[in-house]
Design an enzyme around this catalytic site. Structure first.
Site, PDB file in Angstrom:
ATOM      1  CD  GLU A 260      -1.706   2.219   1.962  1.00 25.14           C
ATOM      2  OE1 GLU A 260      -1.320   3.222   1.305  1.00 25.14           O
ATOM      3  OE2 GLU A 260      -1.816   2.201   3.185  1.00 25.14           O
ATOM      4  CB  CYS A 297      -2.408   5.902   3.462  1.00 25.31           C
ATOM      5  SG  CYS A 297      -3.428   4.879   4.540  1.00 25.31           S
TER       6      CYS A 297
END
Length: 501
Positions: A260, A297
């Site tokens: 990720e 994020c």
């Protein structure tokens, strides 16, 4: 009390060389430095454990996950104190993250007990079928082997030592080797102690969990390259993740890398919503953008709006709201330096206008807000690169056609958001097929910071948001990353896995 050592096959292993954490306040703590030899020992311990651990029942693994959660909670005050010391995150944030960490462990326990994740299938034998008989076929998911996990800097609990990658791998039946993040080795040390206690309480094989602290880039590369590692979980920067992804692909036997990486998480403000709620959306955006010094994020770094008086009002309201945000301590000096570099890159872009400037230095972050046009965005790919911190960019487009072009120009994202009112449905319907190809999660009238841990959550997306857009690092579907399907043809019943009989 900190151990200050690595955890390998149930033993705390030290070494001659040490490194120090970087506390926001107080004295630094010393930790043993990871080496390539220690990585090898940890991987061998995980492989030696695999047969026994993968043969445990779903109930036994569920009890183990719940025991880890209990042991983490028993050390809650100690974990919060150390986490706050190392990262500068407020105690309330760390308490909440600890709850998320233990909550997902218990959710995964419930999920594997139910058994649906195994995707069990059965085709009965058809001995009289013409022209050829059909054999009896069973299929289900099986664990793949030892998994390497890299702790994330921005979530010292939920995405680190006992975070989602570790919890999902253990739920799947895979031993784990964790490369702890140097931003919070003390926090990782205490969490590892909790896991060690759960291993002992549940009589699990000791090599089921291993922690290597610190070490240079060579140590991380050795972990990814180790022939006994069957997959890698990673949350971090695009540059670091891509380098590890390439190593996984270049191995003699390539393995999957579930990384990720980066995302700007754009928001699209449609006309009716902008007219009716522009200042309200701006205030909400400022709160989301500045949350945790922008170190999420899913931080929504870009707002796309139609040019005009309402867009001007939105920009003014966002500027006023962000100006109320004071300096915040970032997780590390390196992250703070990268934030300033990102600020300079955006500020120097063609056609970019500063709406809110500030001064940030050392480990502090202050918000910045910039504005550009849709035409400038489409001409400059660098404007679509993530800036990890509380920096926002407003992109004003000439019309709906240009908004569609901006959406089509996006790289892969973790999230995309539509702010819309009932009169915006037709435009939203046109954008949705584009955004479905760009993001793993699409929101309406909300802000993407805050990722629910659930059966339906997708935290991933096309590259560069992640390296495997068919997977998620959050939610129960994340367990499937560490499994592979096996078909059993005409095997006697007493040879089939217990979960199939």
């Amino acid at each position: 009390m900190l151990m200050g050592h690595h955890l390998i096959a149930g033993a705390w292993v030290g070494g001659e060389d040490t490194f120090a954490n970087m506390p926001v306040s107080g004295d630094a703590d010393q930790f043993a430095i990871g080496t390539v030899d220690l990585v090898d020992r940890a991987c061998r311990a995980a492989e030696a454990t695999f047969s026994a651990y993968s043969a445990t029942t779903r109930g036994e693994r569920a009890a183990f996950l719940r025991a880890i959660a209990d042991e983490i909670e028993a050390r809650g005050a100690e974990i919060t104190a150390m986490g706050s010391k190392e990262t500068g995150l407020p105690e309330a944030r760390l308490d909440g993250e600890r709850g998320r960490t233990t909550g997902q462990l218990r959710l995964f326990a419930d999920h594997i007990e139910a058994g649906d994740y195994l995707d069990r299938r059965h085709d009965a034998a058809l001995p009289d079928r013409a022209p050829l008989p059909r054999p009896e076929l069973y299929m289900m998911q099986r664990p793949i082997g030892p998994v390497a996990v890299f702790g994330a800097s921005n979530f010292p609990l939920a995405f680190s030592v006992a975070g989602g990658d570790t919890a999902s791998a253990l739920a799947a039946g895979c031993p784990v080797v964790v490369k702890g993040h140097t931003a919070h080795p003390g926090t990782g040390d205490i969490v590892a102690q909790a896991i060690a206690a759960a291993i002992q309480a549940c009589a699990m094989p000791p090599g089921v969990f291993n922690l290597i602290q610190g070490g240079n880039r060579e140590v991380g590369q050795a972990l990814v390259r180790h022939p006994l590692i069957r997959a890698v979980g990673f949350t971090g920067s695009l540059g670091g993740g891509r380098a590890l992804f390439d190593l996984c692909a270049a191995r003699p036997e390539p393995i999957p890398f579930f990384g990720e990486l980066g995302s700007v998480n754009p928001m699209f403000l449609l006309a009716r919503a902008l007219d009716a709620r522009g200042p309200e959306i701006a205030a909400g955006w400022a709160g989301s953008l500045g949350m945790g010094a922008g170190q999420f994020c899913t931080n929504p770094g870009v707002a796309v709006v139609m040019a005009g008086a309402q867009a001007d009002g939105f920009a003014k309201a966002a500027t006023e709201a962000l100006s109320q945000t004071g300096p915040q301590v970032m997780l590390t000096d390196g992250i703070a330096a990268a934030y300033r570099d990102g600020r300079d890159r955006v500020a120097g872009g063609t056609g970019v206008q500063a709406l809110l400037s500030s001064t940030c230095d050392l480990r502090n972050a202050t918000p910045y807000l910039y504005q550009t046009t849709g035409a400038a965005w489409l001409a400059d790919d660098s404007l679509g690169e993530e800036v990890f911190g509380p920096l926002g960019l407003i992109v004003t487009v000439a019309d709906a056609t240009e908004m569609q072009a901006v959406a089509a120009s996006l790289q892969g994202q973790l999230t995309c958001t539509l702010h819309m009112d009932p009169g915006d449905t037709a435009q939203a319907a046109g954008l949705l097929p584009v955004l479905e190809r760009k993001a793993g999660r699409i929101l309406a009238n909300g802000f993407p910071t805050g990722v629910e841990v659930s059966d339906t959550m997708v935290h991933g997306g096309p590259y560069p948001a992640s390296t495997n857009f068919g997977a998620t690092s959050v939610g129960t579907l994340s367990i499937r990353r560490w499994l592979r399907p096996v078909c059993y043809q005409n095997l006697p019943q007493d040879l089939l896995p217990t979960d199939l009989t």
